[in-house]
Design a protein around this motif. Structure first.
Motif, PDB file in Angstrom:
ATOM      1  N   PRO A   1      -8.378  -2.940  21.873  1.00 23.90           N
ATOM      2  CA  PRO A   1      -8.401  -2.599  23.225  1.00 23.90           C
ATOM      3  C   PRO A   1      -6.795  -2.746  23.808  1.00 23.90           C
ATOM      4  CG  PRO A   1     -10.206  -3.954  23.169  1.00 23.90           C
ATOM      5  CD  PRO A   1      -9.655  -3.768  21.773  1.00 23.90           C
ATOM      6  N   ALA A   2      -6.484  -1.990  24.583  1.00 22.71           N
ATOM      7  CA  ALA A   2      -5.033  -2.086  25.133  1.00 22.71           C
ATOM      8  C   ALA A   2      -4.893  -2.899  26.282  1.00 22.71           C
ATOM      9  CB  ALA A   2      -4.330  -0.520  25.393  1.00 22.71           C
ATOM     10  N   HIS A   3      -3.919  -3.650  26.334  1.00 23.51           N
ATOM     11  CA  HIS A   3      -3.939  -4.690  27.502  1.00 23.51           C
ATOM     12  C   HIS A   3      -2.619  -3.999  28.256  1.00 23.51           C
ATOM     13  CE1 HIS A   3      -6.989  -7.236  26.218  1.00 23.51           C
ATOM     14  NE2 HIS A   3      -6.400  -7.109  25.028  1.00 23.51           N
ATOM     15  N   THR A   4      -2.793  -3.680  29.694  1.00 26.97           N
ATOM     16  CA  THR A   4      -1.556  -3.400  30.146  1.00 26.97           C
ATOM     17  C   THR A   4      -1.587  -4.046  31.511  1.00 26.97           C
ATOM     18  OG1 THR A   4      -0.487  -1.463  31.415  1.00 26.97           O
ATOM     19  CG2 THR A   4      -2.996  -1.291  31.018  1.00 26.97           C
ATOM     20  N   ALA A   5      -0.421  -4.284  32.504  1.00 30.15           N
ATOM     21  CA  ALA A   5      -0.325  -4.908  33.658  1.00 30.15           C
ATOM     22  C   ALA A   5      -0.580  -3.866  34.739  1.00 30.15           C
ATOM     23  CB  ALA A   5       1.058  -5.492  33.709  1.00 30.15           C
ATOM     24  N   SER A   6      -0.135  -2.629  34.481  1.00 33.27           N
ATOM     25  CA  SER A   6      -0.544  -1.928  35.423  1.00 33.27           C
ATOM     26  C   SER A   6      -1.928  -1.331  35.633  1.00 33.27           C
ATOM     27  CB  SER A   6       0.219  -0.433  35.188  1.00 33.27           C
ATOM     28  OG  SER A   6      -0.011   0.104  34.085  1.00 33.27           O
ATOM     29  N   PRO A   7      -2.416  -0.976  36.619  1.00 38.99           N
ATOM     30  CA  PRO A   7      -3.759  -0.564  36.991  1.00 38.99           C
ATOM     31  C   PRO A   7      -3.932   0.775  36.629  1.00 38.99           C
ATOM     32  CG  PRO A   7      -2.786  -0.643  39.094  1.00 38.99           C
ATOM     33  CD  PRO A   7      -1.756  -1.245  38.020  1.00 38.99           C
ATOM     34  N   ASP A   8      -5.195   1.011  36.116  1.00 40.77           N
ATOM     35  CA  ASP A   8      -5.540   2.225  35.660  1.00 40.77           C
ATOM     36  C   ASP A   8      -6.639   2.925  36.593  1.00 40.77           C
ATOM     37  OD1 ASP A   8      -5.319   4.426  32.916  1.00 40.77           O
ATOM     38  OD2 ASP A   8      -6.559   4.784  34.400  1.00 40.77           O
ATOM     39  N   LEU A   9      -6.409   3.981  37.531  1.00 39.00           N
ATOM     40  CA  LEU A   9      -7.489   4.247  38.393  1.00 39.00           C
ATOM     41  C   LEU A   9      -8.243   5.657  38.090  1.00 39.00           C
ATOM     42  CD1 LEU A   9      -5.577   3.324  41.448  1.00 39.00           C
ATOM     43  CD2 LEU A   9      -7.364   1.784  40.184  1.00 39.00           C
ATOM     44  N   SER A  10      -8.231   5.948  36.599  1.00 39.78           N
ATOM     45  CA  SER A  10      -8.683   7.431  36.393  1.00 39.78           C
ATOM     46  C   SER A  10     -10.235   7.576  36.633  1.00 39.78           C
ATOM     47  CB  SER A  10      -8.375   7.728  34.852  1.00 39.78           C
ATOM     48  OG  SER A  10      -8.935   6.581  34.199  1.00 39.78           O
ATOM     49  N   SER A  11     -10.847   6.873  36.054  1.00 46.81           N
ATOM     50  CA  SER A  11     -12.487   7.040  36.185  1.00 46.81           C
ATOM     51  C   SER A  11     -13.195   6.067  35.188  1.00 46.81           C
ATOM     52  CB  SER A  11     -13.018   8.568  35.788  1.00 46.81           C
ATOM     53  OG  SER A  11     -12.633   8.921  34.242  1.00 46.81           O
ATOM     54  N   ARG A  12     -14.421   5.806  35.820  1.00 45.85           N
ATOM     55  CA  ARG A  12     -15.418   5.252  34.907  1.00 45.85           C
ATOM     56  C   ARG A  12     -15.593   5.670  33.651  1.00 45.85           C
ATOM     57  NH1 ARG A  12     -20.405   4.951  38.301  1.00 45.85           N
ATOM     58  NH2 ARG A  12     -19.644   7.174  38.948  1.00 45.85           N
ATOM     59  N   GLY A  13     -16.072   4.841  32.680  1.00 46.54           N
ATOM     60  CA  GLY A  13     -16.358   5.341  31.449  1.00 46.54           C
ATOM     61  C   GLY A  13     -15.158   5.862  30.396  1.00 46.54           C
ATOM     62  N   SER A  14     -13.905   4.959  30.501  1.00 44.57           N
ATOM     63  CA  SER A  14     -12.862   5.263  29.734  1.00 44.57           C
ATOM     64  C   SER A  14     -12.247   4.078  29.213  1.00 44.57           C
ATOM     65  CB  SER A  14     -11.629   6.005  30.979  1.00 44.57           C
ATOM     66  OG  SER A  14     -11.901   7.260  31.185  1.00 44.57           O
ATOM     67  N   TRP A  15     -11.653   3.942  28.191  1.00 45.00           N
ATOM     68  CA  TRP A  15     -11.011   3.040  27.338  1.00 45.00           C
ATOM     69  C   TRP A  15      -9.659   3.329  27.119  1.00 45.00           C
ATOM     70  CZ3 TRP A  15     -16.128   4.395  27.755  1.00 45.00           C
ATOM     71  CH2 TRP A  15     -17.079   3.311  27.979  1.00 45.00           C
ATOM     72  N   ARG A  16      -8.776   2.887  27.256  1.00 46.56           N
ATOM     73  CA  ARG A  16      -7.491   2.593  26.531  1.00 46.56           C
ATOM     74  C   ARG A  16      -7.447   1.785  25.162  1.00 46.56           C
ATOM     75  NH1 ARG A  16      -3.519   2.230  30.583  1.00 46.56           N
ATOM     76  NH2 ARG A  16      -3.507   4.737  30.518  1.00 46.56           N
ATOM     77  N   VAL A  17      -7.123   2.408  24.051  1.00 49.16           N
ATOM     78  CA  VAL A  17      -7.054   1.527  22.785  1.00 49.16           C
ATOM     79  C   VAL A  17      -5.734   1.839  22.294  1.00 49.16           C
ATOM     80  CG1 VAL A  17      -9.678   1.449  22.561  1.00 49.16           C
ATOM     81  CG2 VAL A  17      -8.125   3.613  21.723  1.00 49.16           C
ATOM     82  N   VAL A  18      -5.642   0.966  21.189  1.00 49.22           N
ATOM     83  CA  VAL A  18      -4.191   0.983  20.443  1.00 49.22           C
ATOM     84  C   VAL A  18      -4.663   1.007  19.091  1.00 49.22           C
ATOM     85  CG1 VAL A  18      -2.390  -0.094  19.921  1.00 49.22           C
ATOM     86  CG2 VAL A  18      -2.878  -0.348  22.225  1.00 49.22           C
ATOM     87  N   ARG A  19      -3.958   1.702  18.066  1.00 48.66           N
ATOM     88  CA  ARG A  19      -4.309   2.018  16.658  1.00 48.66           C
ATOM     89  C   ARG A  19      -3.495   0.786  16.292  1.00 48.66           C
ATOM     90  NH1 ARG A  19      -3.849   7.665  14.290  1.00 48.66           N
ATOM     91  NH2 ARG A  19      -1.588   7.467  14.848  1.00 48.66           N
ATOM     92  N   ALA A  20      -4.226  -0.054  15.125  1.00 48.05           N
ATOM     93  CA  ALA A  20      -3.548  -1.048  14.545  1.00 48.05           C
ATOM     94  C   ALA A  20      -2.092  -0.805  13.768  1.00 48.05           C
ATOM     95  CB  ALA A  20      -4.611  -1.980  13.706  1.00 48.05           C
ATOM     96  N   GLY A  21      -2.484   0.337  13.190  1.00 49.77           N
ATOM     97  CA  GLY A  21      -1.279   0.741  12.190  1.00 49.77           C
ATOM     98  C   GLY A  21       0.088   0.918  12.643  1.00 49.77           C
ATOM     99  N   ASP A  22      -0.117   1.731  13.840  1.00 49.17           N
ATOM    100  CA  ASP A  22       1.370   2.117  14.304  1.00 49.17           C
ATOM    101  C   ASP A  22       1.394   1.697  15.942  1.00 49.17           C
ATOM    102  OD1 ASP A  22      -0.423   3.944  15.216  1.00 49.17           O
ATOM    103  OD2 ASP A  22       0.425   5.523  14.142  1.00 49.17           O
ATOM    104  N   ASN A  23       0.439   1.168  16.543  1.00 47.13           N
ATOM    105  CA  ASN A  23       0.416   0.944  17.883  1.00 47.13           C
ATOM    106  C   ASN A  23       0.420   2.211  18.893  1.00 47.13           C
ATOM    107  OD1 ASN A  23       0.509  -1.967  17.714  1.00 47.13           O
ATOM    108  ND2 ASN A  23       2.686  -1.898  17.330  1.00 47.13           N
ATOM    109  N   ALA A  24      -0.013   3.265  18.267  1.00 50.13           N
ATOM    110  CA  ALA A  24      -0.303   4.497  18.833  1.00 50.13           C
ATOM    111  C   ALA A  24      -1.349   4.343  19.824  1.00 50.13           C
ATOM    112  CB  ALA A  24      -0.437   5.564  18.321  1.00 50.13           C
ATOM    113  N   ARG A  25      -1.251   4.903  21.273  1.00 48.47           N
ATOM    114  CA  ARG A  25      -2.129   4.473  22.183  1.00 48.47           C
ATOM    115  C   ARG A  25      -3.025   5.738  22.334  1.00 48.47           C
ATOM    116  NH1 ARG A  25      -0.243  -0.001  25.542  1.00 48.47           N
ATOM    117  NH2 ARG A  25      -1.288   0.768  27.439  1.00 48.47           N
ATOM    118  N   PHE A  26      -4.142   5.605  22.636  1.00 47.23           N
ATOM    119  CA  PHE A  26      -5.493   6.684  22.775  1.00 47.23           C
ATOM    120  C   PHE A  26      -6.230   6.435  23.969  1.00 47.23           C
ATOM    121  CE2 PHE A  26      -4.063   6.380  18.491  1.00 47.23           C
ATOM    122  CZ  PHE A  26      -3.719   7.885  18.338  1.00 47.23           C
TER     123      PHE A  26
END
Length: 296
Positions: free
Chosen positions: A24-49
């Motif tokens: 799971p990605a941790h961010t200080a800024s709120p994300d107000l997109s929609s329910r049912g969304s998860w921000r994640v980070v790939r362990a190998g290169d820290n790319a975000r999805f």
């Protein structure tokens, strides 16, 4: 985003087969997109999805169609890219474009004006994406009539919060949706107020296409008219300057009706919803302005 512990296990496994180990990605800024969304980070290169699960089959179909057939018209980097889908779980795997929706920006008015100009230009690209069919035109006319029908149940739900004058005004305006001529059609986003996102390095993007479809383009402007344009009406001019054209007479009439409908929906909504108090204040301002506009 949604609590990462609630991500269904089959969806997590599917996403990791596509990308590798994710956290799971941790961010200080709120994300107000929609329910049912998860921000994640790939362990190998820290790319975000982003892993997104649509709230309905229709939303999933609309969003996948948008990414496959319309989003390219926005230009590279101006919307997330669809990497994979998991139809049985209504899941989409997307690149991440972080940022804040337009109503949540706290910048100077001059900066907001530039952002709204750029937003208008970006939305114009979306509206020109693809060609509506004869069936789309027919569905659009029926959709406007259905929107007019929506007014009555919302009026009943908000009856104790509306004056008799306000109720008559809303019915007068929304009834016009039944008799307007053919309005310009395009591929609409459906929720621009939260979909337009201002991110790092002054980057504007558009996301969350669950409500996208071919429809009269004017339907895309109602939430903006009831949101960021309420306190700063001049932003509306900046947006349409970037959009590249003014609204026709019938579109202006339709926008009045759609903003009245959005206002009564707000007044009928759950009072415990986040941001409800500000939304109600904005709805009151919108109805007062509409009353002034329709006076002889």
């Amino acid at each position: 985003m949604t609590d990462p512990t609630l991500l269904p296990e089959p969806v997590r496994v599917w996403a990791e087969k596509k990308l590798g180990t994710l956290t799971p990605a941790h961010t200080a800024s709120p994300d107000l997109s929609s329910r049912g969304s998860w921000r994640v980070v790939r362990a190998g290169d820290n790319a975000r999805f982003v892993i997104k699960i649509a709230r309905s089959g229709e939303g999933y179909t609309r969003e996948t169609f948008a990414y496959r057939h319309a989003v390219a018209a926005l230009g590279a980097g101006n919307a997330p890219r669809l990497l994979a889908t998991f139809p049985s779980h209504l899941a989409l795997l997307l690149t991440d474009l972080p940022g804040l929706p337009l109503p949540d920006l706290h910048v100077k008015l001059t900066a907001l004006q530039r952002i709204h100009w750029r937003s208008g230009a970006l939305v114009a690209r979306l509206h020109r994406a693809g060609k509506p069919t004869a069936a789309d035109h027919q569905d659009a006319s029926a959709a406007l009539a259905r929107l007019a029908d929506d007014a009555r149940p919302y009026l009943d739900a908000a009856e104790d919060r509306l004056s008799t004058v306000e109720q008559k005004l809303i019915l007068l305006l929304t009834d016009r949706l039944r008799v307007l001529g053919r309005l310009p059609l395009g591929f609409v986003h459906g929720c621009l107020e939260s979909g337009l996102v201002w991110g790092p390095q002054a980057h504007l993007s558009l996301r969350d296409f669950e409500e996208s479809r071919f429809a009269p383009v004017v339907v895309d402007f109602a939430r903006l008219a009831c949101g960021p344009w309420v306190a700063r009406p001049r932003l509306r001019n900046d947006f349409f300057s970037g959009y590249g054209r003014a609204l026709s007479t019938d579109e202006r009439l339709a926008l009045r009706a759609l903003t009245a409908l959005h206002a009564v929906r707000t007044l009928a909504a759950d009072e415990c919803a986040p941001g409800h108090r500000q939304a109600v204040e904005d709805a009151r301002v919108v109805l007062a302005r509409l009353h002034e506009e329709v006076q002889p």
